[in-house]
Design a protein around this motif. Structure first.
Motif, mmCIF file in Angstrom:
data_model
loop_
_atom_site.group_PDB
_atom_site.id
_atom_site.type_symbol
_atom_site.label_atom_id
_atom_site.label_comp_id
_atom_site.label_asym_id
_atom_site.label_seq_id
_atom_site.Cartn_x
_atom_site.Cartn_y
_atom_site.Cartn_z
ATOM 1 N N ASP A 113 0.768 -1.057 0.070
ATOM 2 C CA ASP A 113 -0.103 -0.048 0.074
ATOM 3 C C ASP A 113 0.891 1.214 -0.101
ATOM 4 O OD1 ASP A 113 -2.249 -1.383 -0.099
ATOM 5 O OD2 ASP A 113 -3.171 -0.560 1.747
ATOM 6 N N ALA A 114 1.885 1.214 0.888
ATOM 7 C CA ALA A 114 2.666 2.437 0.790
ATOM 8 C C ALA A 114 4.227 2.173 1.211
ATOM 9 C CB ALA A 114 1.933 3.495 1.834
ATOM 10 N N ASN A 115 4.946 2.985 1.350
ATOM 11 C CA ASN A 115 6.262 2.719 1.748
ATOM 12 C C ASN A 115 6.402 2.374 3.341
ATOM 13 O OD1 ASN A 115 9.140 2.662 1.940
ATOM 14 N ND2 ASN A 115 9.369 4.667 1.849
ATOM 15 N N ASN A 116 5.833 1.483 3.696
ATOM 16 C CA ASN A 116 5.749 1.279 5.072
ATOM 17 C C ASN A 116 6.965 -0.036 5.306
ATOM 18 O OD1 ASN A 116 3.864 2.795 5.719
ATOM 19 N ND2 ASN A 116 2.489 1.201 5.212
ATOM 20 N N ALA A 117 7.634 -0.022 6.729
ATOM 21 C CA ALA A 117 8.208 -1.009 6.993
ATOM 22 C C ALA A 117 7.353 -2.135 7.754
ATOM 23 C CB ALA A 117 9.475 -0.589 7.633
ATOM 24 N N TYR A 118 7.425 -3.396 7.561
ATOM 25 C CA TYR A 118 6.472 -4.155 8.521
ATOM 26 C C TYR A 118 7.601 -5.407 8.908
ATOM 27 C CZ TYR A 118 3.070 -7.782 9.419
ATOM 28 O OH TYR A 118 2.215 -8.837 9.691
ATOM 29 N N LEU A 119 7.589 -5.137 10.104
ATOM 30 C CA LEU A 119 8.637 -5.876 10.977
ATOM 31 C C LEU A 119 7.708 -6.925 11.793
ATOM 32 C CD1 LEU A 119 10.816 -3.200 12.119
ATOM 33 C CD2 LEU A 119 11.212 -4.665 10.098
ATOM 34 N N LEU A 120 7.783 -8.120 11.690
ATOM 35 C CA LEU A 120 6.802 -9.257 12.297
ATOM 36 C C LEU A 120 7.715 -10.023 13.428
ATOM 37 C CD1 LEU A 120 4.233 -10.678 12.612
ATOM 38 C CD2 LEU A 120 5.454 -12.488 10.798
ATOM 39 N N LEU A 121 7.228 -9.857 14.767
ATOM 40 C CA LEU A 121 8.148 -10.616 15.808
ATOM 41 C C LEU A 121 7.250 -11.733 16.298
ATOM 42 C CD1 LEU A 121 9.252 -7.581 17.540
ATOM 43 C CD2 LEU A 121 10.723 -9.125 16.335
ATOM 44 N N ILE A 185 6.654 2.609 10.583
ATOM 45 C CA ILE A 185 7.192 1.282 10.915
ATOM 46 C C ILE A 185 6.253 0.689 11.614
ATOM 47 C CG2 ILE A 185 9.406 0.316 12.261
ATOM 48 C CD1 ILE A 185 10.851 2.903 11.715
ATOM 49 N N VAL A 186 5.673 -0.394 10.859
ATOM 50 C CA VAL A 186 4.665 -1.585 11.633
ATOM 51 C C VAL A 186 5.454 -2.441 12.423
ATOM 52 C CG1 VAL A 186 2.863 -2.634 11.141
ATOM 53 C CG2 VAL A 186 3.447 -0.541 9.875
ATOM 54 N N VAL A 187 5.119 -2.618 13.470
ATOM 55 C CA VAL A 187 5.676 -3.504 14.357
ATOM 56 C C VAL A 187 4.555 -4.467 14.685
ATOM 57 C CG1 VAL A 187 7.113 -4.434 16.302
ATOM 58 C CG2 VAL A 187 7.752 -2.403 15.310
ATOM 59 N N ALA A 188 4.529 -5.821 14.076
ATOM 60 C CA ALA A 188 3.504 -6.745 14.536
ATOM 61 C C ALA A 188 3.983 -7.704 15.209
ATOM 62 C CB ALA A 188 3.097 -7.155 13.090
ATOM 63 N N ILE A 189 3.236 -8.049 16.284
ATOM 64 C CA ILE A 189 3.348 -8.963 17.500
ATOM 65 C C ILE A 189 2.774 -10.080 17.090
ATOM 66 C CG2 ILE A 189 3.658 -9.349 19.879
ATOM 67 C CD1 ILE A 189 5.514 -7.151 19.370
ATOM 68 N N GLN A 190 2.846 -11.141 16.557
ATOM 69 C CA GLN A 190 1.905 -12.019 16.185
ATOM 70 C C GLN A 190 1.165 -13.013 17.338
ATOM 71 O OE1 GLN A 190 3.680 -14.764 13.036
ATOM 72 N NE2 GLN A 190 2.197 -16.277 13.802
ATOM 73 N N ASP A 191 2.093 -13.268 18.291
ATOM 74 C CA ASP A 191 1.336 -14.054 19.418
ATOM 75 C C ASP A 191 1.622 -13.366 20.596
ATOM 76 O OD1 ASP A 191 4.144 -14.587 18.827
ATOM 77 O OD2 ASP A 191 3.720 -16.607 19.445
ATOM 78 N N SER A 192 0.899 -12.265 20.924
ATOM 79 C CA SER A 192 0.953 -11.360 21.808
ATOM 80 C C SER A 192 0.933 -12.226 23.369
ATOM 81 C CB SER A 192 0.087 -10.462 22.108
ATOM 82 O OG SER A 192 -1.368 -10.683 22.376
ATOM 83 N N GLU A 193 -0.044 -13.587 23.291
ATOM 84 C CA GLU A 193 0.014 -14.157 24.526
ATOM 85 C C GLU A 193 1.105 -14.868 24.863
ATOM 86 O OE1 GLU A 193 -2.456 -13.906 22.605
ATOM 87 O OE2 GLU A 193 -4.253 -13.425 23.352
ATOM 88 N N ALA A 194 1.872 -15.194 24.048
ATOM 89 C CA ALA A 194 2.806 -16.012 24.551
ATOM 90 C C ALA A 194 4.231 -14.911 24.978
ATOM 91 C CB ALA A 194 3.595 -16.794 23.279
ATOM 92 N N PHE A 195 3.953 -13.789 24.778
ATOM 93 C CA PHE A 195 5.128 -12.763 25.241
ATOM 94 C C PHE A 195 4.854 -12.535 26.612
ATOM 95 C CE2 PHE A 195 5.688 -11.689 20.723
ATOM 96 C CZ PHE A 195 6.796 -11.379 20.784
ATOM 97 N N ASP A 196 6.115 -12.510 27.261
ATOM 98 C CA ASP A 196 6.134 -11.918 28.724
ATOM 99 C C ASP A 196 5.516 -10.603 28.642
ATOM 100 O OD1 ASP A 196 6.542 -12.427 31.356
ATOM 101 O OD2 ASP A 196 8.421 -11.093 31.390
ATOM 102 N N ALA A 197 4.360 -10.410 29.741
ATOM 103 C CA ALA A 197 3.954 -9.140 29.881
ATOM 104 C C ALA A 197 5.056 -7.987 30.201
ATOM 105 C CB ALA A 197 2.825 -9.147 30.975
ATOM 106 N N GLY A 198 5.942 -8.173 30.983
ATOM 107 C CA GLY A 198 7.014 -7.375 31.256
ATOM 108 C C GLY A 198 7.719 -6.956 30.065
ATOM 109 N N VAL A 199 7.984 -7.849 29.183
ATOM 110 C CA VAL A 199 8.601 -7.311 27.970
ATOM 111 C C VAL A 199 7.986 -6.518 27.107
ATOM 112 C CG1 VAL A 199 9.678 -8.318 25.845
ATOM 113 C CG2 VAL A 199 10.129 -9.570 27.851
ATOM 114 N N LEU A 200 6.491 -6.664 26.958
ATOM 115 C CA LEU A 200 5.826 -5.980 26.238
ATOM 116 C C LEU A 200 5.630 -4.487 26.622
ATOM 117 C CD1 LEU A 200 2.763 -8.183 25.345
ATOM 118 C CD2 LEU A 200 4.474 -7.725 23.937
ATOM 119 N N VAL A 201 5.604 -4.588 27.900
ATOM 120 C CA VAL A 201 5.451 -3.071 28.603
ATOM 121 C C VAL A 201 6.754 -2.385 28.556
ATOM 122 C CG1 VAL A 201 5.435 -2.054 30.786
ATOM 123 C CG2 VAL A 201 3.802 -3.930 30.588
#
Lengths: 671, 584
Positions: A113-121, A185-201
């Motif tokens: 769609d546009a000049n976006n960066a898509y980073l999947l984690l 810069i789009v950062v996509a967190i694919q499985d948010s449940e599996a991340f440690d909440a502290g890391v996300l914060v």
């Protein structure tokens, strides 16, 4: 070679000729017309695949578009205030297996769609903040130059005045951003449940502090619910986010759609039968919930049909008689459906036709072509009728909601005529009021009319006239409507009698009842004409693939059962004379010395308790497998040790320290 | 209602008896005398039973009552002498030791009855039947009871009711007598009691408490074969199923074309089933090679198709190697590849997508479920490699539960089609038989070549090392002997009643915790004997042993490191002898 870890295969020199001979013999295997069939398979499957792809894209096109719009509409980079990170909460549902493909599609959409960066984690890449950032930067860096991490410092430290940045410093990202000027810069967190909440914060905190320099947009994939995601984050982190929720179409809905386009649709050249469909859908519901798996199952069914059934060649439309080997016709004459058909013909006194069918390949070929065509028509009509039935139920808002897939499966197994579901629907039509019937007629417009053997438009026009003539605003009711019934209670000799009483119908209602009655009769006739048992059709074996056997084994293997069976009754596999179970059927073969050593030991293992004394096991083994000859004992011992080691290798045994020379049992057969 | 009534009768009985018992016990201070009334309170018991059960044959009841009534006053010594001889040959010497026997038996009976009560409340009445305790001299005294119970034993609920009444009345005796009888009877009838249990029942049956009675037999050291003997024996062995196995292989090879078709259609294939699947993969690789040779890019050219073969079972197989092997095919030599595993994978996948090869690259992977490929990043990386359309993964899996290795996501990526490929072929390459068996039996010491091997190594080591090894062995022996002493003190006397049996069996479990010598202890000993002066030196010496696999070490539950020499007691003694003698 067997102890080398990895190598590139090279054929043994001397074996060259033998290999060639083998190849030649295998070409003569019963693969009649295989290349043609393969071509036929590819043609037909490519159509199906296209449909699947379209359905999938259709399925989440709107969601993808919404998310893409959200991303581009998010705060412009030159915006003065950097209050919060725009965040998309993507409720992707519990079927984790379909998340990966979804985020891939999302990434493609966002990037195109546009000049976006898509980073999947994914969670594997972010056990802690440092690793997460490293991976993030690596993904950006891999875009610039496909070099290793040693060059990774370059973007940030290109000028020598700067100190060298650490490899998890977002400065790298800034350097990259200055160079590439990505819109977002789009950062996509694919499985948010599996991340440690502290890391996300921590991550949110950090991103927020960089928001004035880097145009971040966050996307979280959520399998549970937005509320539970919110609960995991701290209040401060939540203040840094500006969220919006997106619902992804759930996989079961898409499966239903896929089913209706690929199996229950009217123009499918090869259908999979009701048994297999049921199996595939059950598996979807109970085990996998994975779109890819559904199409794989379908694909494998097509593959099996074209690979293993040489008659599948008749499905190819551009076929001429002279291309075919006579084997094919001989095979056709052995079909069950051919026999049934021929018997029917004999009964109706068409003996000479039968003779011709048996004698002339040419005549048979013409008949086959004709029947493949007509059989397809019949099946399409059946599918069409199933669709109509599903539509009727939906339009009349009948409960329970029965999906098209289960209606189709019932219809295809020939169970529809006289089934409760059909009777119920017909009853509901009789009772329908005029407004509901209007909706029903309107919904017919969406149905493929090729196989609709009556004209709903005629009824629709009649109904419109009636409704327009109706002076009341209330909808017209048919004579079967419950509201036209009233119960009358009379007390006779101290007993209560209930009697039904029809209310007097108005003129309009009478006319309406008449219309409903006609419609009901016609649609009833339509259903009984189309809901035939497809298995009774001549050539149904070709038109419909309904074998569960390869599908089940190939997708839902029972490796443990296979191993247990091979050890408990080796005769099943070896088929040798020496170990046959004798007269006892359905029982495991009795222990005999002729069985393979591991099998003997396994059966002794089954008899013993949770803790096994190896010394006693050895004596038992020696008693069965050993020779009287004492000298042979070392051979028996070798077999024993080998069998013991194999059981250990299979994970059936574990060393035990409880007693000397004891081992622990790990598996119970059949458990 | 019926049960309520029974309860009431219970209460009646209870209120009358215990008091009496207590008074009696107070009057008579001799312990065996105390046992008498407990053994035979004939009238009361029979009454109680008659109230409860009307269906039981009267004659037997009477008989038991009469029998006990007669014997009630006489000391049991008579009967004991009469009955002990058949049951236990060792008991002929017991007459003079009678009081202790009775006391001990009584004590154990009390304990047992308590335990029994506990068990019953936990497991229900059935647990009685599982009490498989053996010989008890006192059991003979109530032989009559046993006979009677054998009749009643057919009727399980009755037993329960009796227990309810009698346990409170004369707890120790009744509880002891009955289960003994039933347990023994059962045991004699069938050594492996339940047949044809459903699998889950079998699991619980075999894992029940106290259900694991195994003999203490051990394999003699000469019995197990070493590598040479094993291979010698296996070489002479001719499998009479060879033709059938060959036929199985032949059957599987008929599916080769099908498998190639499946691979071409973008699936990956996984074979499972019993037996090494290497013969199949070998043939399949050859077949695939031929097949590819007949295809467009290779037909008539000098180029040959490249097939990657990976033996997952070989120790030390890593993802890195797999990726490097794949890279060697698709990337021209002398190209720099990323060092890091994940970036290497990403690099390869990108490369495959950007400049796809003429056909998907086949990877033949033997034992995808091998322990070396199970650890965390490997399965997911394999999956993402296999998910690429230009990679064809053809793998085999040996263990029965291998699908558990992959979650739904990985499974979707692998896109496997599974085929049963049972071959019955020996796992020649996959397993080191002798080593596995030694490990299984905790005899890994045999790896160094047994006692002689250790001696050989020691002789080549300096004096200090030998001393350290000697200390270790002596300490380890001391621990073992201490265990044995405990055992001897409790179990050797003539009073080897079930109580002691139990102690023995717990002792057998004990070595698990106390196996070997604590690292600290060993170090201090070594310093005391001037074997080494610092921990560094100590470590150096130990390392030598480790390298020769002469010692093993493990952290126990408390986190203390323990060291031991992986040999049996006899061998240890022999070694100690060698070390202290002048053979070094």
């Amino acid at each position: 070679m067997e102890h080398q870890r990895c190598y590139i295969y090279s054929p043994p020199e001397a074996d060259e000729r033998a290999a060639k001979r083998r190849r030649i013999t295998q070409l003569n295997s019963p693969l009649v017309h295989f290349p043609e069939r393969l071509q036929g398979y590819r043609d037909i499957w490519s159509q199906q695949e296209e449909r699947i792809q379209n359905t999938l894209e259709e399925g989440d096109r709107s969601t993808l578009q919404n998310i893409a719009n959200f991303v581009s509409a998010a705060a412009e980079p030159d915006c003065v205030e950097y209050l919060a990170i725009p965040t998309g909460l993507i409720i992707a549902g519990p079927s984790i297996a379909s998340h990966g493909p979804f985020f891939d599609r999302l990434g493609r959409k966002i990037k195109e769609d546009a000049n976006n960066a898509y980073l999947l984690l994914t969670s594997g890449e972010g056990p802690n903040l440092k690793t997460l950032l490293k991976n993030l930067i690596k993904k950006v860096a891999s875009r610039i130059d496909e070099d290793d991490e040693e060059n990774l410092g370059r973007p940030g430290t290109s000028s020598r005045n700067h100190p060298r940045l650490l490899d998890f410093d977002l400065g790298h990202l800034l350097g990259w951003q200055l160079k590439h000027q990505a819109q977002k810069i789009v950062v996509a967190i694919q499985d948010s449940e599996a991340f440690d909440a502290g890391v996300l914060v921590e991550m949110i905190d950090l991103f927020h502090s960089w928001l004035d320099r880097l145009p971040f947009v966050l996307l979280f994939g959520i399998a549970t619910s937005a509320e539970s995601f919110e609960d995991r984050l701290s209040g401060k982190a939540l203040r840094h986010l500006e969220g919006r929720k997106f619902d992804v179409t759930q996989s079961d809905e898409i499966i239903e759609k896929l089913f209706s386009t690929t199996v229950a649709s009217t123009n499918v050249p090869l259908r999979i039968g009701p048994n297999l469909s049921r199996r595939i859908l059950e598996r979807q519901r109970d085990h996998v919930q994975n779109l890819q798996d559904f199409s794989d199952g379908l694909k494998y069914a097509y593959m099996s049909h074209f690979y293993a059934n040489c008659l599948s060649i008749f499905l190819i439309e551009t076929l001429s008689f002279k291309d075919l080997a006579s084997d094919v016709f001989e095979a056709t004459r052995n079909l069950h459906s051919f026999r049934r058909w021929v018997e029917d013909m004999l009964e109706s006194g068409r003996g000479h036709e039968v003779r011709k069918l048996l004698g002339s390949d040419q005549y048979l070929f013409e008949n086959i072509v004709e029947h493949v065509r007509s059989g397809r028509e019949v099946l399409s009509a059946l599918s069409g009728a199933a669709t109509v039935l599903a539509h009727v139920r939906e339009a009349l808002q009948m409960s329970p909601h029965v999906p098209l897939s289960s209606i189709w499966i019932r219809a295809a197994s020939g169970e529809m005529i006289g089934s409760p579901i059909l009777r119920e629907t017909m009853l509901a039509i009789k009772k329908a009021s005029s407004d509901k019937l209007m909706q029903l007629f309107a919904s017919f417009e969406k149905v493929d009319e090729t196989y609709l053997l009556f004209d709903p438009g005629k009824y629709q026009r009649d109904l419109e006239e009636l409704v327009n003539a109706n002076p009341n605003s209330a909808p017209l009711r048919s004579q079967h409507d419950v509201r036209n019934d009233s119960l009358r209670t009379t007390v006779v000799a101290q007993k209560v009698l209930l009697s039904k009483h029809k209310a007097a119908l108005s003129e309009q209602d009478k006319a309406y009842s008449d219309l409903v009655g006609r419609f009901h009769d016609e649609i009833n006739e339509y259903f009984s004409a189309t809901f035939i048992d497809p298995r009774a059709l001549f050539l149904s074996e070709i038109l419909m693939f309904d074998l569960r056997s390869p599908h089940t084994e190939v997708f839902q293997p029972k490796p443990r059962f296979a191993i247990e069976r091979s050890l408990a009754s080796p005769h099943d596999y070896l088929g040798c004379d020496c170990c046959s179970p004798g007269g006892v059927r359905d029982r495991e073969a009795p222990l005999s010395s002729s069985q393979p050593a591991t099998a003997i030991l396994y059966q002794l293992y089954l008899e013993s308790g949770a803790l096994i004394n190896v010394s006693d096991l050895w004596s038992a083994f020696n008693a069965i497998a050993g020779d009287e000859n004492e000298d042979e004992e070392s051979k028996t011992m070798a077999l024993f040790q080998c069998a013991l080691a194999e059981l250990k290798y299979l994970g059936l045994l574990k060393p035990s320290r409880k007693k000397n020379d004891h081992v622990a049992k790990m598996m119970w057969k059949g458990l | 209602m019926a049960s309520a009534k029974r309860k009431r009768t219970d209460d009646e009985v209870e209120t009358s008896t215990p008091r009496k018992l207590r008074t009696r016990a107070a009057n008579e201070d001799e312990p065996d005398e105390e046992a008498v009334p407990e053994v035979s309170t004939p009238s009361r018991r029979t009454r109680g039973r008659q109230i409860v059960e009307d269906g039981t044959p009267k004659s037997i009841l009477k008989k038991s009552g009469a029998f006990n009534g007669v014997s009630g006053t006489t000391p049991k010594s008579h009967r004991k002498l009469l009955f002990t001889t058949p049951s236990k040959s060792g008991k002929t010497e017991t007459p003079n030791g009678l009081p202790t026997i009775v006391r001990n038996a009584d004590r154990s009976a009390r304990r047992k009855s308590n335990r029994k009560l506990l068990e019953r409340t936990l497991n229900g009445a059935d647990s009685d039947e599982e009490a498989l305790d053996e010989e008890d001299t006192l059991a003979q005294q109530i032989l009559s009871d046993e006979e009677e119970e054998d009749v009643q034993g057919q009727d399980a609920p009755d037993i329960g009711e009796q227990e309810d009444i009698q346990i409170p009345e004369t707890p120790s005796k009744r509880a002891r007598g009955r289960p003994k009888g039933s347990g023994r009877q059962r045991k004699q009838r069938s050594p492996t009691p339940p047949q044809d249990l459903p699998p889950y029942e079998e699991y619980f049956w075999q894992n029940r408490a106290g259900g694991n009675k195994t003999s203490n037999n051990t394999l003699s050291a000469q019995c197990l074969l070493n590598h040479d003997e094993y291979f010698q024996a296996m070489q002479c062995y001719e499998d009479h199923h060879n033709s059938e196995k060959e036929f199985l292989l032949e059957l599987h090879s008929r599916a080769f074309n099908q498998w190639i078709f499946e691979l071409e259609e973008g699936f990956n294939v996984c074979l499972y089933g019993y037996g090494s699947k290497r013969p199949i993969t070998e043939r399949f690789t050859a077949h695939l090679y031929d097949h590819l040779c007949g295809q467009s890019p290779y037909m008539g050219s000098k180029k040959t198709p490249k097939i990657v073969v990976i033996n997952g079972y070989t120790s030390g197989t890593t993802m890195k190697e797999i990726l490097n092997t794949v890279a060697s095919i698709i990337i021209p030599p002398n190209t720099k590849t990323p060092n890091q595993l994940s970036s290497l994978l990403a690099f390869l996948l990108d490369r495959l997508s950007e400049s796809p090869p003429s056909h998907p690259i086949p990877i033949i992977l033997n034992s995808v479920d091998s322990p070396y490929l199970r650890k965390s990043p490997t399965p997911s990386m394999l999956a993402s490699l296999a998910a690429h359309p230009f990679i064809n993964l053809f793998c085999t899996a040996d263990s029965p539960n291998f699908p558990l290795l992959w979650d739904v996501g990985l499974k979707a990526q692998f896109k496997f089609l599974f085929h049963d490929a049972t071959t019955f072929a020996p796992y020649d390459a996959e397993i080191d038989v002798v080593e596995t068996v030694n490990e299984l039996l905790g005899r890994s010491g045999r790896r160094v070549g047994g006692r002689d091997g250790v001696g050989f190594v020691l002789r080549s080591l300096p004096e200090n090392a030998r001393s350290l090894f000697r200390i270790l062995i002596t300490e380890q022996l001391a621990v073992l002997l201490a265990d044995d002493d405990d055992r001897g003190a409790n179990g050797d006397g003539p009073t080897a009643t079930p109580r002691n049996k139990r102690i023995v069996s717990t002792k057998n479990i004990l070595p698990e915790a106390t196996q070997g010598v604590e690292y600290r202890v060993l170090y201090h000993k070594a310093v005391e004997e001037f074997v080494c002066s610092s921990e560094v030196g100590f470590r150096t010496l130990l390392k030598e042993f480790h390298d020769h696999q002469m010692i093993e070490s493990r952290k126990d539950a408390m986190g203390t490191e323990r060291l031991w020499v992986p040999f049996r007691q006899e061998e240890l003694e022999g070694l100690a002898e060698d070390l202290s003698g002048d053979s070094f």
